[in-house]
Design a protein around this motif. Structure first.
Motif, PDB file in Angstrom:
ATOM      1  N   UNK A 172       0.833  -1.205   0.000  1.00 25.54           N
ATOM      2  CA  UNK A 172       0.000   0.000   0.000  1.00 25.54           C
ATOM      3  C   UNK A 172       0.860   1.245   0.000  1.00 25.54           C
ATOM      4  N   UNK A 173       2.115   1.097   0.446  1.00 30.80           N
ATOM      5  CA  UNK A 173       3.019   2.247   0.491  1.00 30.80           C
ATOM      6  C   UNK A 173       3.410   2.726  -0.909  1.00 30.80           C
ATOM      7  N   UNK A 174       3.300   1.834  -1.894  1.00 30.16           N
ATOM      8  CA  UNK A 174       3.766   2.184  -3.235  1.00 30.16           C
ATOM      9  C   UNK A 174       3.062   3.411  -3.807  1.00 30.16           C
ATOM     10  N   UNK A 175       1.873   3.746  -3.341  1.00 27.80           N
ATOM     11  CA  UNK A 175       1.196   4.948  -3.848  1.00 27.80           C
ATOM     12  C   UNK A 175       1.794   6.233  -3.262  1.00 27.80           C
ATOM     13  N   UNK A 176       2.577   6.113  -2.181  1.00 30.64           N
ATOM     14  CA  UNK A 176       3.175   7.283  -1.537  1.00 30.64           C
ATOM     15  C   UNK A 176       4.645   7.474  -1.896  1.00 30.64           C
ATOM     16  N   UNK A 177       5.270   6.469  -2.444  1.00 30.74           N
ATOM     17  CA  UNK A 177       6.686   6.578  -2.773  1.00 30.74           C
ATOM     18  C   UNK A 177       7.416   5.295  -2.477  1.00 30.74           C
ATOM     19  N   UNK A 178       8.711   5.427  -2.232  1.00 32.61           N
ATOM     20  CA  UNK A 178       9.561   4.269  -2.009  1.00 32.61           C
ATOM     21  C   UNK A 178       9.459   3.790  -0.573  1.00 32.61           C
ATOM     22  N   UNK A 179       9.641   2.495  -0.376  1.00 34.59           N
ATOM     23  CA  UNK A 179       9.833   1.448  -1.373  1.00 34.59           C
ATOM     24  C   UNK A 179       8.520   1.076  -2.059  1.00 34.59           C
ATOM     25  N   UNK A 180       8.655   0.585  -3.266  1.00 32.47           N
ATOM     26  CA  UNK A 180       7.499   0.166  -4.052  1.00 32.47           C
ATOM     27  C   UNK A 180       7.516  -1.334  -4.336  1.00 32.47           C
ATOM     28  N   UNK A 181       8.692  -1.927  -4.311  1.00 35.24           N
ATOM     29  CA  UNK A 181       8.832  -3.338  -4.640  1.00 35.24           C
ATOM     30  C   UNK A 181       8.222  -4.205  -3.532  1.00 35.24           C
ATOM     31  N   UNK A 182       7.461  -5.230  -3.896  1.00 38.24           N
ATOM     32  CA  UNK A 182       6.901  -6.135  -2.894  1.00 38.24           C
ATOM     33  C   UNK A 182       7.969  -6.835  -2.050  1.00 38.24           C
ATOM     34  N   UNK A 183       9.201  -6.910  -2.579  1.00 39.53           N
ATOM     35  CA  UNK A 183      10.290  -7.516  -1.814  1.00 39.53           C
ATOM     36  C   UNK A 183      10.600  -6.711  -0.556  1.00 39.53           C
ATOM     37  N   UNK A 184      10.259  -5.426  -0.566  1.00 39.89           N
ATOM     38  CA  UNK A 184      10.593  -4.539   0.548  1.00 39.89           C
ATOM     39  C   UNK A 184       9.363  -4.016   1.269  1.00 39.89           C
ATOM     40  N   UNK A 185       8.211  -4.653   1.042  1.00 40.18           N
ATOM     41  CA  UNK A 185       6.966  -4.256   1.688  1.00 40.18           C
ATOM     42  C   UNK A 185       6.360  -5.450   2.417  1.00 40.18           C
ATOM     43  N   UNK A 186       6.069  -5.271   3.676  1.00 40.57           N
ATOM     44  CA  UNK A 186       5.423  -6.338   4.441  1.00 40.57           C
ATOM     45  C   UNK A 186       4.015  -6.588   3.916  1.00 40.57           C
ATOM     46  N   UNK A 187       3.570  -7.823   4.013  1.00 43.97           N
ATOM     47  CA  UNK A 187       2.197  -8.174   3.691  1.00 43.97           C
ATOM     48  C   UNK A 187       1.321  -7.869   4.904  1.00 43.97           C
ATOM     49  N   UNK A 188       0.039  -7.778   4.691  1.00 42.88           N
ATOM     50  CA  UNK A 188      -0.882  -7.518   5.789  1.00 42.88           C
ATOM     51  C   UNK A 188      -0.690  -8.559   6.900  1.00 42.88           C
ATOM     52  N   UNK A 189      -0.554  -8.093   8.128  1.00 48.70           N
ATOM     53  CA  UNK A 189      -0.386  -8.920   9.329  1.00 48.70           C
ATOM     54  C   UNK A 189       0.863  -9.812   9.319  1.00 48.70           C
ATOM     55  N   UNK A 190       1.835  -9.518   8.470  1.00 47.53           N
ATOM     56  CA  UNK A 190       3.016 -10.375   8.360  1.00 47.53           C
ATOM     57  C   UNK A 190       3.815 -10.439   9.658  1.00 47.53           C
ATOM     58  N   UNK A 191       4.103  -9.297  10.267  1.00 48.35           N
ATOM     59  CA  UNK A 191       4.862  -9.321  11.523  1.00 48.35           C
ATOM     60  C   UNK A 191       4.092 -10.034  12.627  1.00 48.35           C
ATOM     61  N   UNK A 192       2.806  -9.800  12.669  1.00 47.30           N
ATOM     62  CA  UNK A 192       1.956 -10.450  13.675  1.00 47.30           C
ATOM     63  C   UNK A 192       2.040 -11.973  13.541  1.00 47.30           C
ATOM     64  N   UNK A 193       2.015 -12.465  12.319  1.00 50.13           N
ATOM     65  CA  UNK A 193       2.092 -13.907  12.085  1.00 50.13           C
ATOM     66  C   UNK A 193       3.486 -14.443  12.408  1.00 50.13           C
ATOM     67  N   UNK A 194       4.530 -13.702  12.026  1.00 49.88           N
ATOM     68  CA  UNK A 194       5.903 -14.157  12.256  1.00 49.88           C
ATOM     69  C   UNK A 194       6.245 -14.287  13.736  1.00 49.88           C
TER      70      UNK A 194
END
Length: 173
Positions: free
Chosen positions: A117-139
């Motif tokens: 969702x950050x990609x609309x505001x600027x960098x980072x835009x690559x999915x490699x550098x963007x957490x998925x929804x609830x990713x930290x919570x699951x990890x």
């Protein structure tokens, strides 16, 4: 010393160091803004980044600076363990197991970075550098999570959304 202020997420959720439990790691420390702040709070800080040229490492502080490529395929800190690990604006998923192992039992991980969702505001835009929804919570679901947030973050000056982030405070059992 970094002229940037530390993240509010870090300053609001950072525990106080205690005798014998005062080792902190600032992973991907950048200019050292969190390293310097943690040191003023009484933490014995190890700060690591692949490029320390933007950091004033000669400030006379008690911070241990280490230059290493965190993405080189090996964990550069060996079997060192920390009472507190801080990660801000950095994501390299292969390091999550290393972070879990480097956090001492009873220690705290404070992590804050950008998410999808950050990609609309600027960098980072690559999915490699963007957490998925609830990713930290699951990890870190098997740790005690005391704070968690995700979603748009408003710029205090403009009052408008400026980024999309995810953040967690988790304590290792």
């Amino acid at each position: 010393m970094s002229s940037q202020l530390p993240s509010n997420w870090i300053t609001q959720h950072c525990p106080a160091p205690t005798p014998g439990s005062n080792r902190a790691l600032d992973l991907a420390c950048g200019t050292g803004r969190h390293s310097f702040w943690l040191a003023t709070q009484g933490w014995d800080v190890t700060a690591i980044d692949r490029d320390l040229s933007r950091t004033d490492t000669d400030t006379g502080s008690t911070i241990t600076w280490q230059e290493a490529d965190l993405e080189a395929g090996h964990w550069p800190l060996g079997d060192q363990q920390f009472d507190l690990i801080v990660v801000v604006n950095y994501l390299y998923r292969p390091l999550f197991d290393d972070l879990r192992n480097a956090t001492r039992s009873g220690g705290t991980l404070i992590y804050q970075t950008f998410m999808v969702g950050n990609e609309i505001y600027g960098r980072p835009r690559s999915p490699d550098f963007l957490l998925h929804e609830n990713e930290l919570n699951a990890l870190f679901a098997d740790w005690q999570i005391t704070a968690y947030q995700q979603g748009p973050v408003t710029d205090p000056e403009t009052g408008k959304p400026a980024s999309v982030r995810q953040a967690i405070v988790a304590h290792k059992p």
